[in-house]
Design an enzyme around this catalytic site. Structure first.
Site, mmCIF file in Angstrom:
data_model
loop_
_atom_site.group_PDB
_atom_site.id
_atom_site.type_symbol
_atom_site.label_atom_id
_atom_site.label_comp_id
_atom_site.label_asym_id
_atom_site.label_seq_id
_atom_site.Cartn_x
_atom_site.Cartn_y
_atom_site.Cartn_z
ATOM 1 N N ARG A 183 0.813 -1.222 0.000
ATOM 2 C CA ARG A 183 0.000 0.000 0.000
ATOM 3 C C ARG A 183 0.846 1.271 0.000
ATOM 4 O O ARG A 183 0.442 2.291 0.555
ATOM 5 C CB ARG A 183 -0.960 0.054 1.194
ATOM 6 C CG ARG A 183 -1.941 -1.085 1.292
ATOM 7 C CD ARG A 183 -3.006 -0.994 0.209
ATOM 8 N NE ARG A 183 -4.116 -1.891 0.493
ATOM 9 C CZ ARG A 183 -4.125 -3.206 0.174
ATOM 10 N NH1 ARG A 183 -3.094 -3.751 -0.442
ATOM 11 N NH2 ARG A 183 -5.175 -3.947 0.456
ATOM 12 N N CYS A 230 -11.103 -0.322 2.950
ATOM 13 C CA CYS A 230 -10.586 -0.601 4.297
ATOM 14 C C CYS A 230 -10.062 0.667 4.947
ATOM 15 O O CYS A 230 -9.313 1.431 4.328
ATOM 16 C CB CYS A 230 -9.471 -1.647 4.237
ATOM 17 S SG CYS A 230 -10.113 -3.323 4.070
#
Ligand code: FAD
Ligand code: EPU
EC number: 1.3.1.98
Length: 306
Positions: A183, A230
């Site tokens: 990420r 998320c």
């Protein structure tokens, strides 16, 4: 709005055309985010490198698919850049100098191209590399900037060259030039990922589809409502969702924002949620989960993290 910009457009809509011919409109950002939250800002629909250069003359932010953003109800004071026109187009023609029978290096793919459609198109062409990102509602530029992915693959699996635009100019880098990881791409904030070239393995449509279906299975339990995905990154490979679930927080509601009963790392908008509702839920999670959690959402205009 810029002095000198020419007003135009529909009644009640503040629109103008800038020096470089860029459409500039004051708009609610909620319409550009998957959470459906966010106040107004000046949106610059940039279609060229000249337009980017002009838009970057004042403080700016870059808006992609809006699928990782929680934007304040008051909006943001900076210009918000949205890649459009040629910067949202793709040329998937194999580069004859760089491609081989086993590997295709494509032409330029604009940072504003929606990732889901690109992934579907690559599947039909039998080109493998990005199928692990199936179901991520990003734009190419945002997905590169975050290195979006799943445990079945990530954006950097399929990149050859990344073009970055900054107020200082334009340069090209390769994945090897960047400290990318889970990420994160290592691309500094406010560097615009304007275009990329993809490097893909030659496969078959059926084989790519099978991998996409497999990756898609992992999404079965994710909520279908308005959400920015998320909220927190997985700490050290443990599911943040599982930790939030174990803290008993599924179904917690503040205002019109809810920790999804389906998956505890998703916050959903029940309709009419505010950014303040979402911030309050994030604070609740941080207070109740003992493991420190790093935010995956990006908060505009920003919030001090503990
Ligand atoms: P935005 O949300 O618009 O912006 C996010 C950041 O990227 C901002 O800092 C913005 O300035 C920057 N940015 C955007 N475009 C550019 C550009 N062209 N150049 C430079 N910077 C840019 N993420 C995953 O990793 N895996 C998943 O499985 C996943 N599933 C999701 C499922 C759902 C239903 C949703 C809503 C989200 C999911 N996400 C997932 C989160 C999100 O899609 C990713 O974080 C994605 O990378 C965000 O890209 P975006 O284009 O929407 O960027
Ligand atoms: N789990 C729970 N309770 C929950 C949620 C999950 O017990 O509320 C458990 C599951 O039962 C499973 C484990 O946690 O045993 C892992 O769950 P899941 O497969 O849903 O994966 P995740 O680690 O929670 C990650 C990504 C998602 C990505 C999925 C699928 C992060 C932060 N999340 O979730 O990415 O879609 O895997 O590959 O890395 C995103 O980043 O926005 C995102 C949605």
């Amino acid at each position: 709005m810029d002095p000198g910009a020419r007003p135009r457009g529909r009644r009640g809509v503040t629109a103008a055309v800038s020096r470089s011919g860029t459409r500039v409109e004051r708009l609610p950002l909620s319409r550009f985010t998957t959470l459906g939250v966010g106040g107004e800002a000046e949106v610059w629909f940039v279609t060229s490198h000249d337009a980017l250069a002009e838009a970057m003359e004042r403080p700016y932010r870059i808006l992609g698919g809006g699928s990782n953003l929680v934007i304040a109800d008051a909006g943001v004071p900076e210009r918000v850049l949205r890649l459009s026109g040629p910067l949202a187009e793709r040329d998937l023609t194999p580069d004859p100098l760089l491609s081989t029978p086993a590997r295709v290096v494509t032409g330029w793919v604009g940072g504003g191209v929606p990732l889901p459609g690109l992934v579907r198109q690559l599947q039909k062409l039998g080109l493998s590399g990005l199928e692990g990102t199936v179901g991520i509602p990003a734009q190419v530029g945002g997905a590169v900037w975050m290195n979006a992915g799943t445990r079945y693959g990530e954006m950097f699996d399929g990149l050859h060259t990344i073009e970055l635009v900054t107020p200082e100019g334009t340069r090209q880098v390769t994945p090897d030039d960047l400290p990318w990881g889970y990420r994160q791409s290592g691309i500094p904030r406010n560097h615009v990922v304007s275009r990329v070239r993809l490097a893909l393995t030659v496969s078959t449509p059926d084989a790519v589809l099978a991998k996409m279906d497999f990756a898609d299975q992992a999404r079965r339990g994710q909520p279908k409502m308005k959400t920015p995905g998320c909220a927190f990154k997985n700490p050290g490979g443990v599911s943040a969702g599982q930790l939030i679930d174990e803290a008993g927080l599924k179904g917690t509601r503040i205002g019109n924002a809810l920790i999804a009963p389906e998956h505890a790392n998703f916050i959903v908008n029940l309709g009419g949620a505010t950014a303040a509702d979402v911030h309050a839920l994030l604070d609740t999670v941080r207070a109740r989960v003992k493991v420190p959690l790093e935010l995956e959402y990006e908060l505009w205009p920003g919030q001090a993290e503990p």
